[in-house]
Design a protein around this motif. Structure first.
Motif, mmCIF file in Angstrom:
data_model
loop_
_atom_site.group_PDB
_atom_site.id
_atom_site.type_symbol
_atom_site.label_atom_id
_atom_site.label_comp_id
_atom_site.label_asym_id
_atom_site.label_seq_id
_atom_site.Cartn_x
_atom_site.Cartn_y
_atom_site.Cartn_z
ATOM 1 N N UNK A 1 0.808 -1.353 -0.039
ATOM 2 C CA UNK A 1 0.106 -0.019 -0.173
ATOM 3 C C UNK A 1 0.730 1.387 -0.088
ATOM 4 N N UNK A 2 2.014 1.307 0.653
ATOM 5 C CA UNK A 2 2.774 2.327 0.900
ATOM 6 C C UNK A 2 3.430 2.588 -0.593
ATOM 7 N N UNK A 3 3.904 1.743 -1.385
ATOM 8 C CA UNK A 3 4.450 1.888 -2.828
ATOM 9 C C UNK A 3 3.319 2.260 -3.668
ATOM 10 N N UNK A 4 2.226 1.747 -3.636
ATOM 11 C CA UNK A 4 1.152 2.449 -4.626
ATOM 12 C C UNK A 4 0.518 3.623 -4.321
ATOM 13 N N UNK A 5 0.648 3.975 -3.085
ATOM 14 C CA UNK A 5 -0.111 5.253 -2.804
ATOM 15 C C UNK A 5 0.109 6.524 -3.670
ATOM 16 N N UNK B 1 -1.106 -0.944 -14.463
ATOM 17 C CA UNK B 1 0.281 -0.238 -14.471
ATOM 18 C C UNK B 1 1.071 0.004 -13.150
ATOM 19 N N UNK B 2 0.152 0.140 -12.173
ATOM 20 C CA UNK B 2 0.368 0.250 -10.668
ATOM 21 C C UNK B 2 0.993 -0.990 -10.403
ATOM 22 N N UNK C 1 -2.354 8.424 -6.553
ATOM 23 C CA UNK C 1 -2.566 9.926 -6.626
ATOM 24 C C UNK C 1 -2.180 10.226 -7.732
ATOM 25 N N UNK C 2 -1.655 9.635 -8.845
ATOM 26 C CA UNK C 2 -1.361 10.255 -10.193
ATOM 27 C C UNK C 2 -2.406 9.649 -11.096
#
Length: 232
Positions: free
Chosen positions: A89-93, A104-105, A97-98
């Protein structure tokens, strides 16, 4: 990719923090930025991150409108950047947002977690990671946004020996992946063997820009002179 600075100056309350700094940075190289506390190292990184105002010019690659589009800033304390309840979750946060699509995420997150050897911890609570793992997670979260240059501000200062080694190994991998790494650090022995260049800032001005060994020697000579003069 080349990022050029021309006569960059920063002042706060009539105090000159950076003075007419002109230099350049390239992808695929590690540059260590050294100097005493308050010399302007962190301020230089914040200019490159687009976080503060400055006088002078940043010459950007063609097609880039703002320096923040190609740089990513990692703070000294990784916990200031931890947001998610799991490593994943930290990496995809930031990717959420973009507005990236889910596929892709997943591609980006899996890539950075594998690169920084965190894939097996993707379901872990970030606050229970070791110091080195937390710092690698902070780097991974920024790296997922695909900056060309990583700005690392004293990222090993709060780590033990093992944590420091983990971060150094990560930095070397990032260089091999084609990223430009700019490190503000007091860990001269730690990063010097892996750095391509050293920028030594003294009282806001660049006094050396070249071979890391020579830059470290120059800095240590000054520290020794100042220590000796105070002792007398």
């Amino acid at each position: 990719m080349v990022l050029k600075l021309k006569n960059i100056s920063v002042s706060y309350a009539n105090k000159h923090i950076l003075k007419n700094i002109s230099t350049s940075f390239e992808t695929g190289e590690i540059v260590m930025v050294i100097g005493a506390n308050g010399s302007g190292k962190s301020t230089l990184l914040k200019v490159l991150a687009g976080l503060i105002d400055y006088a002078g010019e940043i010459i950007l690659p063609e097609g880039i409108n703002d320096v923040s589009e190609i740089t990513g800033y990692v703070f000294q304390n990784p916990e200031t950047q931890i947001i998610g309840s799991t490593v994943w979750e930290d990496v995809i946060f930031g990717l959420e947002n973009i507005g990236l699509d889910k596929r892709e995420m997943e591609i980006r997150a899996n890539y950075v977690l594998n690169l920084l050897e965190l894939a097996e911890l993707k379901d872990a609570d970030p606050y229970y990671l070791s110091g080195g793992q937390k710092q690698r997670l902070a780097i991974a979260s920024i790296l997922a946004l695909q900056p060309e240059f990583l700005l690392l501000d004293e990222v090993t200062a709060m780590l033990d020996k093992n944590g420091k080694r983990e971060v150094v190994d990560a930095v070397v991998k990032l260089k091999e992946a084609g990223k430009g790494i700019i490190i503000a650090t007091h860990e001269l022995n730690l990063f010097s063997p892996y750095s391509d260049r050293c920028i030594y800032i003294d009282n806001g001005a660049v006094v050396f820009d070249g071979n890391p060994s020579d830059g470290v020697k120059l800095y240590r000579e000054k520290v020794h002179r100042e220590f000796t003069s105070k002792a007398v």
